[in-house]
Design a protein around this motif. Structure first.
Motif, PDB file in Angstrom:
ATOM      1  N   TRP A 202       0.829  -1.209   0.000  1.00 15.78           N
ATOM      2  CA  TRP A 202       0.000   0.000   0.000  1.00 15.78           C
ATOM      3  C   TRP A 202       0.862   1.257   0.000  1.00 15.78           C
ATOM      4  O   TRP A 202       0.660   2.172  -0.795  1.00 15.78           O
ATOM      5  CB  TRP A 202      -0.916  -0.023   1.232  1.00 15.78           C
ATOM      6  CG  TRP A 202      -1.574   1.293   1.526  1.00 15.78           C
ATOM      7  CD1 TRP A 202      -2.578   1.888   0.829  1.00 15.78           C
ATOM      8  CD2 TRP A 202      -1.258   2.192   2.604  1.00 15.78           C
ATOM      9  NE1 TRP A 202      -2.916   3.091   1.400  1.00 15.78           N
ATOM     10  CE2 TRP A 202      -2.114   3.306   2.500  1.00 15.78           C
ATOM     11  CE3 TRP A 202      -0.336   2.156   3.648  1.00 15.78           C
ATOM     12  CZ2 TRP A 202      -2.076   4.373   3.392  1.00 15.78           C
ATOM     13  CZ3 TRP A 202      -0.304   3.213   4.546  1.00 15.78           C
ATOM     14  CH2 TRP A 202      -1.157   4.310   4.408  1.00 15.78           C
TER      15      TRP A 202
ATOM     16  N   SER B 109     -13.160   0.846   1.791  1.00 16.94           N
ATOM     17  CA  SER B 109     -13.591   1.283   3.122  1.00 16.94           C
ATOM     18  C   SER B 109     -12.778   0.609   4.223  1.00 16.94           C
ATOM     19  O   SER B 109     -12.185  -0.447   4.020  1.00 16.94           O
ATOM     20  CB  SER B 109     -15.072   0.936   3.320  1.00 16.94           C
ATOM     21  OG  SER B 109     -15.220  -0.464   3.398  1.00 16.94           O
ATOM     22  N   PHE B 110     -12.800   1.253   5.389  1.00 17.01           N
ATOM     23  CA  PHE B 110     -12.098   0.696   6.551  1.00 17.01           C
ATOM     24  C   PHE B 110     -12.677  -0.671   6.918  1.00 17.01           C
ATOM     25  O   PHE B 110     -11.950  -1.637   7.158  1.00 17.01           O
ATOM     26  CB  PHE B 110     -12.228   1.672   7.725  1.00 17.01           C
ATOM     27  CG  PHE B 110     -11.600   1.174   8.986  1.00 17.01           C
ATOM     28  CD1 PHE B 110     -10.217   1.144   9.131  1.00 17.01           C
ATOM     29  CD2 PHE B 110     -12.379   0.731  10.046  1.00 17.01           C
ATOM     30  CE1 PHE B 110      -9.627   0.674  10.289  1.00 17.01           C
ATOM     31  CE2 PHE B 110     -11.801   0.259  11.214  1.00 17.01           C
ATOM     32  CZ  PHE B 110     -10.420   0.231  11.331  1.00 17.01           C
TER      33      PHE B 110
ATOM     34  N   ASN C 226     -11.554  -3.386   4.596  1.00 18.47           N
ATOM     35  CA  ASN C 226     -10.192  -3.855   4.872  1.00 18.47           C
ATOM     36  C   ASN C 226     -10.149  -4.756   6.108  1.00 18.47           C
ATOM     37  O   ASN C 226      -9.419  -5.746   6.138  1.00 18.47           O
ATOM     38  CB  ASN C 226      -9.242  -2.671   5.056  1.00 18.47           C
ATOM     39  CG  ASN C 226      -8.826  -2.098   3.714  1.00 18.47           C
ATOM     40  OD1 ASN C 226      -8.481  -2.838   2.797  1.00 18.47           O
ATOM     41  ND2 ASN C 226      -8.891  -0.787   3.578  1.00 18.47           N
ATOM     42  N   ILE C 227     -10.931  -4.390   7.108  1.00 18.71           N
ATOM     43  CA  ILE C 227     -10.983  -5.211   8.325  1.00 18.71           C
ATOM     44  C   ILE C 227     -11.495  -6.603   7.981  1.00 18.71           C
ATOM     45  O   ILE C 227     -10.959  -7.628   8.411  1.00 18.71           O
ATOM     46  CB  ILE C 227     -11.894  -4.551   9.399  1.00 18.71           C
ATOM     47  CG1 ILE C 227     -11.278  -3.238   9.879  1.00 18.71           C
ATOM     48  CG2 ILE C 227     -12.167  -5.497  10.569  1.00 18.71           C
ATOM     49  CD1 ILE C 227     -10.004  -3.400  10.694  1.00 18.71           C
TER      50      ILE C 227
END
Lengths: 363, 316
Positions: free
Chosen positions: A239, A249-250, A253-254
């Motif tokens: 990254w 989005s966060f 990714n989670i």
């Protein structure tokens, strides 16, 4: 169990070869493979200008006019130039493609050039015309041979950005992350019990009052730092330095990381299970298995796709889930893989622990 | 002294092969018990059965009055093992290794630290507690291996050839340590290929061969079993051209010679039948091989003699 976990953590962080394969190897892999493969597999294909000619040798006036109108309409695009030929001979090398309208009823012959991209583009254009024609005929048959008035203006199609500007490094960031997960997960577990046998500590562990199940589970949990550090390193480096994009989005990714962690545990428990089951170095099984599944799973190149084989490869399924998530924000496959991985982890850990508790290590 | 380890009619089969054949013996509390036998005699199988590393086919083993089949969890707390192979974690320091293995027996916090320090002190490694195994000599590793097996103060310590490959100084230290452990009340089962070690430290010795007990008792009791032999000990100097196999073959062919063995310190030991009253023919044969006579002694039979007489083999 805590003592075993803490002991494994110390062993892991002090073992230079473990650290190399966990941290530096993935970095090197990301840089070398990422850059190299991106060059070889460019995601952007430039079609360039399309120089199309057409030739008419047909009395089927209605159809000829219909196609001519369609082709002339293409000239609205500045990249497309169109010329009507008086004769076909000696024209082959001057155009990207020649469309010959001949016979009665009229037939269309598409003469292709050397450029596959341009050939495919022109083929797609002509196919879309035929599709459109079919639809118009169908509508007319239902509407007393009248074409209903449907007007489209040029601005009816308004181009918009998809959001994230995807490129090939995004593909390889995902595939390399999956590769790291499969490689280390597939090997680490089997290596773990081999190393206990190698340094002879397995007998001391078995003779101790600790239950074998807790020893086995302790070893599984002891892999956590390796899993977390490795994923963090690969994802951060790709990254930060290669500008790879994962989920937009966060939360995405989670979810992606959770799937990969669950998968790592599943693979480690599976390879540990094999390590317990067999006294020889089970890397001999796991290494080729991982490489073959990754190769046919398209991990090393998007060009590798073998029908009926590739879709069955676990790396392919995991990569597909990751692409579903990061490109289309679809979670279904990611969720399925996460749940299945956790079930496999629990199953292999309990089964491996059971076999370990029943098995006598030495004669 | 009461019996701490009792083995009754132990049988261990591997398919058709019987590794331990109806073996029975007992180890008294607070003694050093030597278990001797040639390679493949069943020593390791017996030790593995006692430590519960491997199961056994038939028989009974009890430790401190508890049956290992039913009270294994309590029995495990009593046992410490010093394996023949060095069993240590390469990336942990000496004290971390000892602490880890002691922690498996429930020791925690200060008690754990104290136990680890005491164990390291016991094997004279206090100064090296922060070294990792790869920074240690062979003798130090052996001593650390012992520390890891005794830190939790086990009542029964099983030592499987703990002095293999160590220098004389370390060996002496290890043997003294074992005697101290005995004086502290530990019961020790000891195996070794070094007969002199067994003679020096073991209170009771059992000799097993082909999975069976063939003799047991104190050293004196065992040696008294050899009533039909006398031993001649010849100190010589072996040169590099010396053909050991040919020498043993020719010597063994002589009348009255029952066994012959050559020790590491160039000592030739010859067991002769009691009827032999003239040694000239032996000296003549040795002279043919060009070996000098540094000293010649008549010796009483020792454990070596007994071992060979009973098993027909040297211990190594």
């Amino acid at each position: 169990m805590k003592d075993i976990i803490v002991n494994d953590l110390k062993e892991f962080f002090r073992d230079k070869s473990s650290l190399f394969f966990t941290i530096f190897f993935p970095i090197i892999l990301v840089f070398i493979l990422g850059n190299l493969l991106e060059m070889w597999n460019n995601s952007e294909t430039i079609v360039g200008e399309l120089n199309i000619a057409y030739y008419v040798d047909s009395n089927d006036d209605y159809k000829v006019k219909s196609i001519e109108q369609f082709l002339k309409g293409l000239e609205k695009d500045e990249a497309i130039s169109l010329k009507k030929l008086e004769k076909l001979e000696n024209s082959a090398n001057q155009y990207d493609s020649i469309i010959a309208l001949s016979g009665s009823p009229m037939e269309v012959t598409l003469y292709k050039g050397d450029d596959d991209t341009k050939n495919n583009t022109i083929n797609a254009i002509m196919s879309s015309y035929l599709e459109l024609n079919d639809k118009i005929n169908y509508v007319m048959s239902k509407n007393n041979n009248q074409i209903p008035e449907i007007t489209f203006k040029d601005e009816y199609i308004s181009p918009k950005n998809l959001g994230t500007n995807r490129n090939m490094i995004d593909y390889y960031a995902v595939t390399m992350t999956v590769m790291i997960v499969f490689m280390t997960g597939g090997i680490a577990g089997s290596e773990s019990f081999q190393s206990l046998r190698k340094n002879n500590t397995i007998d001391r562990l078995i003779i101790s009052p600790k239950s074998k199940l807790s020893i086995f589970i302790g070893k599984m949990i002891g892999f956590s730092p390796m899993i977390f550090v490795q994923l963090a390193v690969v994802m951060f480096v790709s990254w930060k330095f290669l500008k790879a994009n994962y989920a937009a989005s966060f939360l995405g990714n989670i979810r992606l990381i959770m799937m990969l962690i669950a998968l790592s545990y599943a693979l480690i428990s599976f390879s540990s299970f094999l390590g317990i089951l067999f006294n020889f170095r089970t890397q001999a099984i796991m290494m080729p298995l991982m490489w073959v599944t990754m190769f046919f799973g398209g991990t090393f190149s998007r060009e590798v796709y073998v029908e009926k084989i590739t879709p069955l490869m676990p790396p392919y399924i995991v990569q597909k889930a990751a692409f579903d998530l990061i490109n289309f924000n679809r979670f279904e496959l990611v969720n399925k893989i996460t749940v299945v991985s956790l079930i496999l982890f629990v199953t292999f850990t309990l089964t491996g622990g059971y076999i370990f508790s029943k098995r006598r290590e030495t004669a | 002294m009461n019996e701490f380890v009792v083995i009754k009619n132990l049988i261990k089969n591997y398919g058709d092969f019987c590794a331990v054949d109806n073996l029975s013996f007992s180890v008294k509390k607070g003694e050093i018990f030597g278990l001797l036998g040639p390679n493949g005699a069943g020593k390791s199988t017996t030790l593995n059965a006692i430590t519960m590393l491997s199961d056994f086919s038939k028989g009974e083993i009890s430790i401190d009055g508890m049956n290992i089949k039913t009270d294994y969890q309590r029995i495990k707390m009593l046992i410490g093992i010093v394996p023949q192979k060095i069993a240590l974690y390469d990336h942990l320091t000496a004290i971390e290794n000892v602490k880890f293995f002691a922690s498996l027996y429930g020791l925690k916090g200060k008690a754990l630290l104290l136990a680890a320090k005491e164990a390291l002190g016991f094997v004279n490694l206090s100064e090296k507690s922060n070294l990792k195994p790869r920074q240690m000599s062979g003798g130090m590793l052996r001593r650390l291996n012992i520390a890891c097996g005794i830190a939790h103060s086990p009542k029964l310590i099983i030592m499987d050839e703990p002095t293999v490959g160590v220098d004389t100084q370390s060996r002496e230290h290890i043997l003294e340590s074992i005697k101290i452990l005995r004086s502290r009340g530990a019961t020790i089962i000891y195996t070794s290929h070094y007969m002199n070690e067994v003679e020096e430290i073991c209170d009771t010795i059992a000799i097993i061969d082909k999975g069976r007990l063939i003799a047991s008792g104190t050293k004196e009791e065992l040696v008294s079993l050899v009533t039909n032999l006398k031993t001649v000990k010849i100190q010589t100097i072996l040169n590099s051209d010396f053909n050991k196999d040919s020498f043993i073959k020719q010597m063994s062919a002589l009348t009255h010679v029952k066994h012959i063995r050559i020790q590491e310190n160039d000592v030739i030991k010859i067991d002769l039948s009691l009827e032999c009253d003239d040694l000239t023919f032996i000296f003549d044969k040795i002279s043919e091989f060009g070996l000098p006579f540094i000293s010649v002694n008549s010796d009483v039979p020792d454990l070596d003699t007994l071992f060979i007489a009973l098993t027909g083999k040297e211990i190594r």
